[in-house]
Scaffold this motif. Structure first.
Motif, PDB file in Angstrom:
ATOM      1  N   ASN A  74      68.675  64.850  15.937  1.00  0.00           N
ATOM      2  CA  ASN A  74      68.213  63.374  16.398  1.00  0.00           C
ATOM      3  C   ASN A  74      69.534  62.635  15.574  1.00  0.00           C
ATOM      4  OD1 ASN A  74      65.673  63.251  17.775  1.00  0.00           O
ATOM      5  ND2 ASN A  74      65.304  64.455  15.584  1.00  0.00           N
ATOM      6  N   ARG A 117      69.135  64.628  20.559  1.00  0.00           N
ATOM      7  CA  ARG A 117      68.654  63.141  21.066  1.00  0.00           C
ATOM      8  C   ARG A 117      69.269  62.060  20.552  1.00  0.00           C
ATOM      9  NH1 ARG A 117      63.949  64.384  20.046  1.00  0.00           N
ATOM     10  NH2 ARG A 117      62.925  65.086  21.751  1.00  0.00           N
ATOM     11  N   CYS A 124      69.037  65.451  25.324  1.00  0.00           N
ATOM     12  CA  CYS A 124      67.916  65.137  25.891  1.00  0.00           C
ATOM     13  C   CYS A 124      68.012  64.162  26.978  1.00  0.00           C
ATOM     14  CB  CYS A 124      66.858  64.914  24.950  1.00  0.00           C
ATOM     15  SG  CYS A 124      66.514  66.185  23.499  1.00  0.00           S
TER      16      CYS A 124
END
Ligand code: SF4
Length: 447
Positions: free
Chosen positions: A198, A234, A258
């Motif tokens: 992330n 992400r 994503c």
């Protein structure tokens, strides 16, 4: 050599969590042992947040709570780090005499030096410098997320200066890591079994703007998708006018990225957006959302809004409420405006009463709950790739998981009613039911 048990509580955002992980990474194991049991800890570190009132209150409550272990537990040293001391510096020493050592946001890598020094002292001290630190791929860091997932902080600080925000004064101005450093960290993490990264910063779309080597979010992503072993990348905390056509194209075409984007918008009314010193207006926001939906199939959009900004009229709030009810977002967070000293907005007239803010927050969340319920309902029957995360908190009978649609810690989850798989594995899951925020399904294809 005496060995100390250290417990660390990290509050606030994932960017603050990464700083906490850097602190833990610097603790030599022959001198320090990390424990999650605060009552057993010799040293307790509270890594604080202070960007709005609620966060400040939570930080102070947590400090006072763990300070009790100086009486009831083994705590010999209470350390407070992060955004609260960075913001209030020496003021805190008077208010929190329980604390032995205050550290700013840039002092994370000096934690051992500062603790060792403090162990020799019987008076409280502070070490709060200029918030200019940013870790690197070779910085010792303990990944506190589950083994298959990790945050990577690609930049820190912010140069946007939204009128309600204190973060630039707590985190300093924008500074970005090199593409090579971020890619190397991703490789190091993949080698340890991480499959999901992330990407975080105050504003990931500003990544590289402070550098002269051509680094930018698009160029970074083109390198990150080449890293073997990483399945999901992400993007969190994008600034709306920083979402370029090239970035949209990359999200749409690169399988590893994503189809998920977190874009805090804060409001939809032009006058409020202007007073917030945001670089977008309603038209620009609507154009961006239309383009995103057209270009990225199956996109999951997260945003956040502020209600009760000074001067916000009922009409302006109703406009925001109507906008949310139009159903643009799968995920949404709402903050009540918090009057933060030192910000431009704090000086504005027509501050909104607390009760009104609360009412507006509830109405906006209710509107979003209806939207989220419908959007989840529409997914029933679909087959999704889900990352198994272990047993649900609700019952040991059910496995839980997340798909590329769900960021860690802030979004809903999948409850898995049939099929078996190990933690960290990707499975094919058929969605059989849904609720406002969660989805329910059965594993149809084991890993
Ligand atoms: S983009 Fe605005 S709200 Fe976000 S950290 Fe920067 S100044 Fe604060």
């Amino acid at each position: 050599m005496e060995k100390f048990k250290v417990s660390l509580v990290s509050l606030g955002c994932p960017k603050n969590l990464v700083d906490a992980e850097v602190m833990l990474g610097h603790l030599p194991v022959d001198r320090y042992e990390i424990t999650t049991d605060e009552s057993q800890a010799d040293i307790i570190v509270v890594n604080t947040c202070s960007f709005i009132n609620d966060a400040k209150e939570e930080s102070v409550d947590t400090i006072l709570e763990v300070a009790d272990y100086k009486e009831t537990g083994n705590c010999k040293l209470l350390v407070v780090s992060g955004c609260l001391p960075q913001r209030y510096k020496d003021e805190l020493r008077k208010q929190l005499p329980e604390v032995d050592l205050f550290m700013g946001t840039a002092e994370a890598p000096r934690i051992v030096e500062l603790i060792e020094r403090q162990l020799q002292l019987d008076v409280a001290t502070s070490e709060i410098g200029t918030p200019d630190y940013l870790y690197d791929h070779d910085t010792p860091r303990v990944n506190s997320s589950p083994f298959y997932s990790s945050y990577i902080k690609i930049a820190d600080g912010c140069a946007n200066h939204c009128s309600y925000c204190v973060i630039p004064s707590l985190r300093g101005t924008l500074r970005s890591r090199s593409i090579e450093s971020v890619v190397q960290e991703a490789k190091n993490l993949a080698a340890k079994g991480v499959r999901e990264i992330n990407l975080i910063a105050q504003d990931i779309t500003a990544y590289g703007m402070d550098r002269t080597d051509g680094a930018c979010i698009e160029a970074l992503l083109k390198e990150l998708v080449k890293v073997e072993g990483i399945d999901w990348i992400r993007l969190l905390y994008a600034y709306p006018d920083g979402v370029s056509d090239e970035l949209i194209e990359l999200i749409a075409t690169e399988e590893k990225i994503c189809n998920y984007l977190d874009i805090p918008l804060q409001h939809i009314d032009d006058q409020i957006l202007a007073e917030m010193n945001r670089r977008v207006d309603e038209q620009k926001i609507r154009t961006l959302l239309k383009k995103l939906r057209e270009k990225i199939p199956d996109l999951t959009l997260r945003t956040s809004f502020i209600v009760g900004f000074p001067g916000e009229t009922r009409e302006q709030f109703d406009k925001l409420l109507k906008f949310v009810a139009e159903g643009h977002f799968e995920r949404l967070g709402v903050f009540r405006y918090s009057r933060e000293e030192g910000t431009a907005a704090a000086a504005l007239a027509n501050q909104i009463p607390a009760q009104t803010k609360k009412g507006r927050l509830n109405r906006l969340m209710k509107a979003q709950a209806r939207v989220s319920f419908e959007k989840n309902r529409a997914l029933i029957g679909r087959i999704e790739t889900v990352l198994v995360e272990g047993y649900s908190e609700e019952t040991e009978l059910l496995l839980k998981g997340r798909s590329a649609r769900q960021a860690p810690d802030v979004d809903g989850q999948y409850l898995i009613t049939a099929g078996q798989a190990d933690v960290g594995q990707l499975v094919q899951l058929k969605i059989t039911d849904s609720s406002e925020y969660d989805l329910i399904g059965e594993i149809v294809e084991e890993p």
